[in-house]
Design a protein around this motif. Structure first.
Motif, PDB file in Angstrom:
ATOM      1  N   VAL A 129      40.278   9.750 -15.608  1.00  0.00           N
ATOM      2  CA  VAL A 129      39.028  10.060 -16.308  1.00  0.00           C
ATOM      3  C   VAL A 129      39.187   9.823 -17.811  1.00  0.00           C
ATOM      4  CG1 VAL A 129      37.437  11.923 -16.920  1.00  0.00           C
ATOM      5  CG2 VAL A 129      38.224  11.678 -14.556  1.00  0.00           C
ATOM      6  N   VAL A 130      40.277  10.311 -18.392  1.00  0.00           N
ATOM      7  CA  VAL A 130      40.511  10.100 -19.822  1.00  0.00           C
ATOM      8  C   VAL A 130      40.548   8.605 -20.142  1.00  0.00           C
ATOM      9  CG1 VAL A 130      42.153  10.382 -21.716  1.00  0.00           C
ATOM     10  CG2 VAL A 130      41.711  12.285 -20.157  1.00  0.00           C
ATOM     11  N   ARG A 131      41.288   7.842 -19.360  1.00  0.00           N
ATOM     12  CA  ARG A 131      41.425   6.407 -19.627  1.00  0.00           C
ATOM     13  C   ARG A 131      40.106   5.664 -19.437  1.00  0.00           C
ATOM     14  NH1 ARG A 131      46.975   6.431 -16.138  1.00  0.00           N
ATOM     15  NH2 ARG A 131      48.365   7.208 -17.788  1.00  0.00           N
ATOM     16  N   GLU A 132      39.325   6.067 -18.442  1.00  0.00           N
ATOM     17  CA  GLU A 132      38.037   5.413 -18.208  1.00  0.00           C
ATOM     18  C   GLU A 132      37.078   5.698 -19.365  1.00  0.00           C
ATOM     19  OE1 GLU A 132      35.064   3.143 -16.666  1.00  0.00           O
ATOM     20  OE2 GLU A 132      37.126   3.253 -15.938  1.00  0.00           O
ATOM     21  N   LEU A 133      37.033   6.924 -19.833  1.00  0.00           N
ATOM     22  CA  LEU A 133      36.154   7.259 -20.949  1.00  0.00           C
ATOM     23  C   LEU A 133      36.565   6.515 -22.211  1.00  0.00           C
ATOM     24  CD1 LEU A 133      35.829  11.112 -20.347  1.00  0.00           C
ATOM     25  CD2 LEU A 133      34.050   9.393 -20.001  1.00  0.00           C
ATOM     26  N   CYS A 134      37.874   6.390 -22.433  1.00  0.00           N
ATOM     27  CA  CYS A 134      38.355   5.613 -23.583  1.00  0.00           C
ATOM     28  C   CYS A 134      37.959   4.151 -23.442  1.00  0.00           C
ATOM     29  CB  CYS A 134      39.873   5.740 -23.711  1.00  0.00           C
ATOM     30  SG  CYS A 134      40.458   7.362 -24.256  1.00  0.00           S
ATOM     31  N   ALA A 135      38.092   3.602 -22.229  1.00  0.00           N
ATOM     32  CA  ALA A 135      37.747   2.200 -21.992  1.00  0.00           C
ATOM     33  C   ALA A 135      36.270   1.949 -22.234  1.00  0.00           C
ATOM     34  CB  ALA A 135      38.119   1.807 -20.568  1.00  0.00           C
ATOM     35  N   GLN A 136      35.448   2.974 -22.018  1.00  0.00           N
ATOM     36  CA  GLN A 136      34.006   2.829 -22.248  1.00  0.00           C
ATOM     37  C   GLN A 136      33.620   3.115 -23.694  1.00  0.00           C
ATOM     38  OE1 GLN A 136      31.351   4.572 -19.385  1.00  0.00           O
ATOM     39  NE2 GLN A 136      32.647   4.051 -17.637  1.00  0.00           N
ATOM     40  N   GLY A 137      34.614   3.388 -24.529  1.00  0.00           N
ATOM     41  CA  GLY A 137      34.355   3.508 -25.952  1.00  0.00           C
ATOM     42  C   GLY A 137      33.996   4.878 -26.461  1.00  0.00           C
ATOM     43  N   CYS A 158      36.447  11.735   6.933  1.00  0.00           N
ATOM     44  CA  CYS A 158      36.160  11.736   5.504  1.00  0.00           C
ATOM     45  C   CYS A 158      35.811  10.320   5.041  1.00  0.00           C
ATOM     46  CB  CYS A 158      37.347  12.265   4.707  1.00  0.00           C
ATOM     47  SG  CYS A 158      38.823  11.224   4.819  1.00  0.00           S
ATOM     48  N   LYS A 159      35.231  10.245   3.858  1.00  0.00           N
ATOM     49  CA  LYS A 159      34.971   8.960   3.201  1.00  0.00           C
ATOM     50  C   LYS A 159      35.767   8.986   1.896  1.00  0.00           C
ATOM     51  CE  LYS A 159      30.728   7.331   3.288  1.00  0.00           C
ATOM     52  NZ  LYS A 159      29.261   7.198   3.173  1.00  0.00           N
ATOM     53  N   PRO A 160      37.050   8.671   1.960  1.00  0.00           N
ATOM     54  CA  PRO A 160      37.917   8.844   0.786  1.00  0.00           C
ATOM     55  C   PRO A 160      37.503   7.945  -0.373  1.00  0.00           C
ATOM     56  CG  PRO A 160      39.032   7.555   2.467  1.00  0.00           C
ATOM     57  CD  PRO A 160      37.782   8.080   3.095  1.00  0.00           C
ATOM     58  N   ILE A 161      37.737   8.449  -1.575  1.00  0.00           N
ATOM     59  CA  ILE A 161      37.382   7.717  -2.788  1.00  0.00           C
ATOM     60  C   ILE A 161      38.625   7.566  -3.660  1.00  0.00           C
ATOM     61  CG2 ILE A 161      36.692   9.832  -4.028  1.00  0.00           C
ATOM     62  CD1 ILE A 161      34.455   8.129  -5.354  1.00  0.00           C
ATOM     63  N   SER A 162      38.736   6.432  -4.314  1.00  0.00           N
ATOM     64  CA  SER A 162      39.897   6.192  -5.180  1.00  0.00           C
ATOM     65  C   SER A 162      39.734   6.941  -6.494  1.00  0.00           C
ATOM     66  CB  SER A 162      40.061   4.692  -5.456  1.00  0.00           C
ATOM     67  OG  SER A 162      39.068   4.233  -6.359  1.00  0.00           O
ATOM     68  N   GLU A 163      40.871   7.194  -7.132  1.00  0.00           N
ATOM     69  CA  GLU A 163      40.834   7.874  -8.420  1.00  0.00           C
ATOM     70  C   GLU A 163      40.092   7.039  -9.462  1.00  0.00           C
ATOM     71  OE1 GLU A 163      44.028   5.170  -7.869  1.00  0.00           O
ATOM     72  OE2 GLU A 163      43.778   7.084  -6.830  1.00  0.00           O
ATOM     73  N   ARG A 164      40.226   5.718  -9.381  1.00  0.00           N
ATOM     74  CA  ARG A 164      39.557   4.842 -10.341  1.00  0.00           C
ATOM     75  C   ARG A 164      38.038   4.897 -10.177  1.00  0.00           C
ATOM     76  NH1 ARG A 164      40.957  -1.481 -10.198  1.00  0.00           N
ATOM     77  NH2 ARG A 164      40.046  -1.216  -8.110  1.00  0.00           N
ATOM     78  N   ASP A 165      37.566   4.812  -8.931  1.00  0.00           N
ATOM     79  CA  ASP A 165      36.123   4.869  -8.693  1.00  0.00           C
ATOM     80  C   ASP A 165      35.558   6.239  -9.057  1.00  0.00           C
ATOM     81  OD1 ASP A 165      35.840   2.250  -7.854  1.00  0.00           O
ATOM     82  OD2 ASP A 165      36.099   2.720  -5.726  1.00  0.00           O
ATOM     83  N   LEU A 166      36.295   7.298  -8.746  1.00  0.00           N
ATOM     84  CA  LEU A 166      35.823   8.644  -9.085  1.00  0.00           C
ATOM     85  C   LEU A 166      35.721   8.819 -10.594  1.00  0.00           C
ATOM     86  CD1 LEU A 166      34.990  11.493  -8.340  1.00  0.00           C
ATOM     87  CD2 LEU A 166      37.416  12.099  -8.116  1.00  0.00           C
ATOM     88  N   ALA A 167      36.691   8.285 -11.328  1.00  0.00           N
ATOM     89  CA  ALA A 167      36.647   8.375 -12.794  1.00  0.00           C
ATOM     90  C   ALA A 167      35.414   7.657 -13.343  1.00  0.00           C
ATOM     91  CB  ALA A 167      37.919   7.790 -13.388  1.00  0.00           C
TER      92      ALA A 167
END
Length: 402
Positions: A82-90, A251-260
């Motif tokens: 989540v931290v890295r995704e938010l940083c990547a989005q500026g 279940c319908k598992p979700i990746s950490e990247r998609d969840l972020a």
């Protein structure tokens, strides 16, 4: 973490099997009215204090670079992404972490800074409101994202983290005028039989009742990492272990990247504002039998399963509950047994309230009502870890198959 003051009473030591199904449905049904009651009370308090009415996403700065986001739980498994995704989005991101954080406190202050080169790293304890205030002083955060979760699901740990620490963050955020709160919860709180589920649900209710800050409550299904515990043992020729016929739960598992990415969308998408948001990954829901079969196919190995009767877990839980009645240090052991049984028998999908019958203890999960998001598939994940190994996928205290 120190024991919080005013901690709610410990969960009853009744086993999952014997717990009243009606009370579970009652707890789920009470979420909306309870939140409404708390919201009304909060609104009256707000009026007395002459506080600005509830903020919304429309009040946020238009540019990501001008939007200050505080993330708590950033060194956890999902929090890192989540931290890295938010940083990547500026976004202008600050990660609030302990000086020794991560699994077993192995992440030092310098390690934490190295994890997030594009974010500001502040140090403090979410167990202490004054520590949060000191760590965030001088900065007005627009958005707060909580990825906090109890490490073990134990009774005290659940109330300390899933409820009290998260509430500490919310309280300080509201003091400082934050406009939006994104909460990482869990889909299983819809049927709250476990202590950590009740702790999360209590916080959800209080967040939804706040009259001065908007929210997005994200309830993901299973993570890829939680389904990877048997990959290495199967590669070495071991069997794939499952409960019952392997089709008790799906279940319908979700990746950490998609969840972020989805959690980041909660900051800008008004359709995700002030909502409870169950979310799963792409594709069809899969049972343990289907997951195991797919793993053997990917590895090019002949399927070999061990089917453990679910009644075995019921017997273990009964014994642990008996000991817990005499020895308080056995209460967590009993709780862990219940957690294992819950995940073995309950689907991580949206519950269909119309088809479920609490009086008959009949619960119907609906994959079609469980939203899908993202592009990462469990099959691709299994292929990746079968070659690269499970580095970075450590479950720590949450591991079942060790």
């Amino acid at each position: 973490l120190s024991r919080p003051r005013g901690r709610p009473p410990e969960a009853t030591r009744t086993s999952n099997r014997n717990m009243s199904a009606a009370s579970a449905m009652s707890a789920r049904a009470s979420v909306a009215p309870r939140a409404a009651q708390l919201r009304a009370r909060s609104a009256r308090g707000t009026a007395r204090r002459a506080v600005t009415p509830r903020a919304s996403l429309a009040d946020l700065p238009k540019e990501n670079k001008d939007t200050k986001v505080l993330v708590v739980g950033g060194t956890g498994y999902i929090g890192k992404f989540v931290v890295r995704e938010l940083c990547a989005q500026g976004y202008d991101v600050t990660a609030l972490v302990r000086e020794k954080s991560g699994i077993g406190g192995k992440t030092s202050a310098d390690d934490a800074k190295g994890l997030f080169p594009d974010a500001t790293v502040a140090f403090g304890s979410v167990a202490d409101p004054d520590s949060i205030r000191a760590a965030t002083s001088g900065v007005k955060y627009d958005v707060v994202v909580s990825c906090l979760a109890s490490r073990t699901g134990g009774i005290k740990d659940s109330w300390d983290i899933d409820y009290q620490a998260t509430k500490n963050v919310l309280d300080v955020s509201r003091e400082n005028g934050a406009k939006h709160f994104v909460l990482l919860s869990a889909i299983c709180v819809q049927k709250p039989l476990l202590t950590f589920q009740r702790a999360k649900l209590k916080f959800e209710q209080e967040l939804a009742a706040c009259a001065d800050i908007s929210h997005s409550i994200v309830r993901p299904t299973a993570f890829f990492k939680s389904l990877a515990g048997q990959v290495e043992s199967v590669q070495k020729g071991g069997p794939y272990v499952m409960f019952g016929d392997g089709q008790l739960a799906s279940c319908k598992p979700i990746s950490e990247r998609d969840l972020a990415k989805y959690m980041a969308e909660c900051i800008r998408d008004p359709k995700l504002e002030n909502k409870i948001l169950p979310i799963g990954g792409p594709g069809e829901a899969m049972s343990a039998l289907q997951q195991g079969t797919m793993l053997f196919e990917i590895l090019g190995m002949e399927p070999k399963f061990i089917k453990v009767p679910i009644e075995v877990m019921d017997g273990v839980i009964k014994v642990l509950d008996t000991f817990a009645g005499f020895f308080s240090n056995m209460r967590d052991a009993a709780e862990f047994g219940k957690i294992g049984r819950y995940y073995a028998a309950e689907s991580m999908l949206v519950l269909d309230d119309e088809k479920s019958d609490a009086e008959k203890d009949e619960w119907v999960y609906d994959a079609s009502k469980t939203p899908s998001y993202g592009t990462d598939t469990l099959g691709d994940f299994f292929k990746k870890v079968s070659v690269e190994g499970l580095a970075g996928q450590e479950l720590g205290d949450q591991a079942v198959f060790k």
